[in-house]
Design a protein around this motif. Structure first.
Motif, PDB file in Angstrom:
ATOM      1  N   ARG A  99       0.857  -1.185   0.000  1.00 21.48           N
ATOM      2  CA  ARG A  99       0.000   0.000   0.000  1.00 21.48           C
ATOM      3  C   ARG A  99       0.892   1.233   0.000  1.00 21.48           C
ATOM      4  O   ARG A  99       1.945   1.248   0.638  1.00 21.48           O
ATOM      5  CB  ARG A  99      -0.889   0.017   1.266  1.00 21.48           C
ATOM      6  CG  ARG A  99      -1.968  -1.045   1.298  1.00 21.48           C
ATOM      7  CD  ARG A  99      -2.992  -0.865   0.206  1.00 21.48           C
ATOM      8  NE  ARG A  99      -3.806   0.334   0.377  1.00 21.48           N
ATOM      9  CZ  ARG A  99      -5.078   0.340   0.792  1.00 21.48           C
ATOM     10  NH1 ARG A  99      -5.690  -0.790   1.069  1.00 21.48           N
ATOM     11  NH2 ARG A  99      -5.746   1.474   0.903  1.00 21.48           N
ATOM     12  N   ARG A 100       0.468   2.286  -0.704  1.00 20.45           N
ATOM     13  CA  ARG A 100       1.301   3.493  -0.755  1.00 20.45           C
ATOM     14  C   ARG A 100       1.393   4.150   0.618  1.00 20.45           C
ATOM     15  O   ARG A 100       2.346   4.863   0.905  1.00 20.45           O
ATOM     16  CB  ARG A 100       0.748   4.454  -1.807  1.00 20.45           C
ATOM     17  CG  ARG A 100       0.824   3.898  -3.232  1.00 20.45           C
ATOM     18  CD  ARG A 100       2.252   3.666  -3.696  1.00 20.45           C
ATOM     19  NE  ARG A 100       2.988   4.887  -3.786  1.00 20.45           N
ATOM     20  CZ  ARG A 100       3.231   5.555  -4.913  1.00 20.45           C
ATOM     21  NH1 ARG A 100       2.820   5.062  -6.057  1.00 20.45           N
ATOM     22  NH2 ARG A 100       3.915   6.672  -4.907  1.00 20.45           N
ATOM     23  N   SER A 101       0.397   3.874   1.468  1.00 23.71           N
ATOM     24  CA  SER A 101       0.478   4.401   2.836  1.00 23.71           C
ATOM     25  C   SER A 101       1.555   3.664   3.638  1.00 23.71           C
ATOM     26  O   SER A 101       1.934   4.084   4.717  1.00 23.71           O
ATOM     27  CB  SER A 101      -0.876   4.270   3.531  1.00 23.71           C
ATOM     28  OG  SER A 101      -1.314   2.928   3.436  1.00 23.71           O
ATOM     29  N   VAL A 102       2.064   2.554   3.110  1.00 33.35           N
ATOM     30  CA  VAL A 102       3.208   1.843   3.709  1.00 33.35           C
ATOM     31  C   VAL A 102       4.500   2.302   3.032  1.00 33.35           C
ATOM     32  O   VAL A 102       5.478   2.685   3.676  1.00 33.35           O
ATOM     33  CB  VAL A 102       3.041   0.307   3.558  1.00 33.35           C
ATOM     34  CG1 VAL A 102       4.315  -0.430   3.959  1.00 33.35           C
ATOM     35  CG2 VAL A 102       1.836  -0.180   4.358  1.00 33.35           C
ATOM     36  N   LEU A 103       4.508   2.253   1.682  1.00 34.63           N
ATOM     37  CA  LEU A 103       5.748   2.506   0.937  1.00 34.63           C
ATOM     38  C   LEU A 103       6.231   3.951   1.078  1.00 34.63           C
ATOM     39  O   LEU A 103       7.418   4.200   1.356  1.00 34.63           O
ATOM     40  CB  LEU A 103       5.526   2.187  -0.548  1.00 34.63           C
ATOM     41  CG  LEU A 103       6.740   2.455  -1.450  1.00 34.63           C
ATOM     42  CD1 LEU A 103       7.873   1.482  -1.142  1.00 34.63           C
ATOM     43  CD2 LEU A 103       6.363   2.377  -2.931  1.00 34.63           C
ATOM     44  N   ASP A 104       5.328   4.912   0.879  1.00 28.14           N
ATOM     45  CA  ASP A 104       5.783   6.304   0.793  1.00 28.14           C
ATOM     46  C   ASP A 104       6.365   6.809   2.116  1.00 28.14           C
ATOM     47  O   ASP A 104       7.448   7.426   2.127  1.00 28.14           O
ATOM     48  CB  ASP A 104       4.663   7.207   0.261  1.00 28.14           C
ATOM     49  CG  ASP A 104       4.291   6.863  -1.194  1.00 28.14           C
ATOM     50  OD1 ASP A 104       4.927   5.954  -1.762  1.00 28.14           O
ATOM     51  OD2 ASP A 104       3.384   7.486  -1.747  1.00 28.14           O
ATOM     52  N   PRO A 105       5.697   6.549   3.266  1.00 31.26           N
ATOM     53  CA  PRO A 105       6.323   6.954   4.541  1.00 31.26           C
ATOM     54  C   PRO A 105       7.640   6.220   4.813  1.00 31.26           C
ATOM     55  O   PRO A 105       8.559   6.780   5.413  1.00 31.26           O
ATOM     56  CB  PRO A 105       5.273   6.600   5.594  1.00 31.26           C
ATOM     57  CG  PRO A 105       3.985   6.584   4.853  1.00 31.26           C
ATOM     58  CD  PRO A 105       4.315   6.086   3.474  1.00 31.26           C
ATOM     59  N   LEU A 106       7.742   4.956   4.349  1.00 29.86           N
ATOM     60  CA  LEU A 106       8.994   4.209   4.530  1.00 29.86           C
ATOM     61  C   LEU A 106      10.145   4.919   3.798  1.00 29.86           C
ATOM     62  O   LEU A 106      11.250   5.100   4.346  1.00 29.86           O
ATOM     63  CB  LEU A 106       8.807   2.787   3.998  1.00 29.86           C
ATOM     64  CG  LEU A 106      10.022   1.873   3.962  1.00 29.86           C
ATOM     65  CD1 LEU A 106      10.414   1.480   5.383  1.00 29.86           C
ATOM     66  CD2 LEU A 106       9.735   0.614   3.157  1.00 29.86           C
ATOM     67  N   LEU A 107       9.860   5.362   2.557  1.00 28.17           N
ATOM     68  CA  LEU A 107      10.899   6.028   1.761  1.00 28.17           C
ATOM     69  C   LEU A 107      11.251   7.399   2.358  1.00 28.17           C
ATOM     70  O   LEU A 107      12.435   7.751   2.481  1.00 28.17           O
ATOM     71  CB  LEU A 107      10.428   6.201   0.314  1.00 28.17           C
ATOM     72  CG  LEU A 107      10.166   4.909  -0.482  1.00 28.17           C
ATOM     73  CD1 LEU A 107       9.504   5.242  -1.810  1.00 28.17           C
ATOM     74  CD2 LEU A 107      11.466   4.138  -0.708  1.00 28.17           C
ATOM     75  N   ALA A 108      10.217   8.163   2.746  1.00 29.22           N
ATOM     76  CA  ALA A 108      10.488   9.501   3.313  1.00 29.22           C
ATOM     77  C   ALA A 108      11.219   9.355   4.650  1.00 29.22           C
ATOM     78  O   ALA A 108      12.133  10.137   4.961  1.00 29.22           O
ATOM     79  CB  ALA A 108       9.182  10.268   3.482  1.00 29.22           C
ATOM     80  N   GLY A 109      10.848   8.323   5.421  1.00 27.15           N
ATOM     81  CA  GLY A 109      11.524   8.076   6.706  1.00 27.15           C
ATOM     82  C   GLY A 109      12.994   7.731   6.486  1.00 27.15           C
ATOM     83  O   GLY A 109      13.872   8.166   7.256  1.00 27.15           O
ATOM     84  N   ALA A 110      13.278   6.961   5.418  1.00 25.40           N
ATOM     85  CA  ALA A 110      14.673   6.585   5.137  1.00 25.40           C
ATOM     86  C   ALA A 110      15.485   7.821   4.760  1.00 25.40           C
ATOM     87  O   ALA A 110      16.668   7.932   5.105  1.00 25.40           O
ATOM     88  CB  ALA A 110      14.716   5.551   4.014  1.00 25.40           C
ATOM     89  N   ALA A 111      14.842   8.765   4.043  1.00 22.44           N
ATOM     90  CA  ALA A 111      15.543  10.008   3.693  1.00 22.44           C
ATOM     91  C   ALA A 111      15.868  10.786   4.970  1.00 22.44           C
ATOM     92  O   ALA A 111      16.992  11.300   5.133  1.00 22.44           O
ATOM     93  CB  ALA A 111      14.679  10.847   2.747  1.00 22.44           C
TER      94      ALA A 111
END
Ligand code: FAD
Length: 394
Positions: A99-111
């Protein structure tokens, strides 16, 4: 003063910010949405994209979200059925569809973990210029200066508009897409093509399956008047067994959709600026390449410009190199996507599927090509072409 300001914090922007921050640069990552925010997407990340997540150290967190590995694919076109999996890349054979609600925060959190400063709910409204050079952004919270401004702000990119990035290639939209999430159906990653459209089933988080139905763009005006009826009719007609499972299951949430699936390349660089992801290149989502392509561009931009941020002349030369290489890597699949999204080319696709289904090796090579692991040149060998033109039994 930052080294880089990245506008847009999803599949293209967040990895760009993460990779440049990991190189030690001062990075500001902005997004006008308040995260987590959902996004239109059928979610499927092809294996080269998954391999990048693994290289970046993020695949473990994705798996821990409970998102199922998708290592068995079913393609059906009329009476032809092919199933199997690609050979893999870096030992990774499974795709994932978080789900994009999983993927997108994961990527922004990694940044953010890499040291980038992340501000969501912050809209870029203008660019700062010195002569013909972009030297920063104006936002609804103030101005920020940087050696490089990266537009990762999607298909309707503000950065592209403000820099006047010209469109270098474009084709009219070919399909429209509707999808909903369902509880109940048990499926692999499945794709069906029938006389009136394309249907896919995509297992995602929480045991749900996203079921999408695409039809030709010419029908969009008619379909949008009763999108739900058209969606159900598309699945019933083109994937009847899947439809039976939907009837026994339960829809979660509403129907999502769009008829605005543009096909284009924009020039993706200029003095002090670059475009990554959908901002610089968009294509029909039928071939599910946007996410993996956005990851690739983030890697390419960070690799190409990372060492040159301190020197304007070298930076501009590196940005031109990035753009050239980006287009070269993306053009083949762009052309292939235009063909896949044309209903008129269905007979050719049927001949291809029949031919690749004739041997396990060809099936694997076909799935490698679909995933973007091998080029189409490596798929369309003389042997395959001969099989495709062989007469079929009546
Ligand atoms: C119906 C549909 C289905 C799809 N299915 C798939 C699929 O299965 N697999 C796949 O790989 N791809 C799929 N795609 C494509 C994929 O979703 C995109 O290619 C990918 O999301 C592109 O990421 P991006 O970061 O470039 O842009 P986006 O995801 O569009 O992100 C851009 C971000 O920029 C922010 N932004 C915009 N303007 C501003 C501004 N002025 N200031 C600050 N922030 C701004 C936005 O809020 C947004 O968060 C699909 C697309 C559609 C439409």
């Amino acid at each position: 003063m930052y080294d880089v300001v990245v506008v847009g914090a999803r599949c293209a922007g967040a990895p760009t910010a993460m990779l440049l921050a990991r190189q030690g640069h001062r990075v500001l990552l902005l997004d006008r949405s308040a995260f987590p925010a959902d996004k239109l997407s059928t979610l499927y990340i092809q294996q080269p994209g998954v391999a990048r997540l693994a290289r970046w150290g993020l695949l473990g967190a994705l798996r821990a979200s409970g998102c199922p590995p998708l290592d068995h694919v079913v393609y059906e076109l009329g009476d032809v059925r092919v199933e199997g999996c690609c050979s893999g890349i870096d030992g990774i054979r499974a795709a994932y569809a978080p789900r994009r609600s999983v993927l997108d925060p994961l990527l922004a959190g990694a940044a953010a973990d890499a040291g980038a400063e992340f501000r969501d709910d912050c809209r870029v409204t203008g660019l700062l210029w010195e002569d013909d050079r972009v030297v920063g952004v104006r936002t609804d919270r103030g101005e920020e200066r940087a050696a490089l401004v990266v537009g990762a702000d999607g298909m309707r990119s503000t950065v592209a508009r403000l820099t006047g990035a010209p469109t270098t290639t474009s084709h009219p939209p070919l399909t429209c897409a509707y999808y909903a999430f369902w509880n109940g159906p048990k499926t692999h990653f499945e794709m069906y093509e029938g006389d009136t459209g394309w249907v896919s089933a995509v297992p995602t988080n929480d045991g749900a399956v996203l079921i999408a139905a695409y039809c030709p763009q010419q029908r969009f005006d008619e379909v949008r008047h009763d999108a739900r009826a058209a969606y159900l009719d598309n699945v019933r007609t083109n994937a009847p067994r899947l439809y039976e499972q939907m009837e026994r299951g339960r829809q979660i949430g509403g129907l999502h959709g769009t008829g605005d699936q543009q096909n284009f390349f924009r020039r993706a660089h200029g003095p002090g600026w670059a475009l990554v992801g959908d901002a610089g290149h968009h294509k029909d989502s039928l071939t599910a390449r946007g996410i993996a392509d956005a990851f690739m561009q983030a890697d390419l931009l960070a690799e190409t410009v990372g060492e040159h941020l301190g020197d304007r002349t070298r930076l501009d030369a590196a940005l031109a190199d990035y753009d050239r290489e980006r287009e070269q890597r993306l053009m083949e699949n762009y052309q292939a996507t235009l063909l896949v999204a044309q209903a008129e080319a269905r007979d050719k696709r049927r001949a291809l599927l029949r031919a690749v289904g004739s041997s396990p090796e060809l099936t694997t090579r076909y799935f490698d090509a679909v995933a973007g692991i091998v080029s189409l040149r490596e798929l369309y060998t003389p042997d395959l072409m001969a099989l495709m033109s062989a007469p079929t039994a009546p």
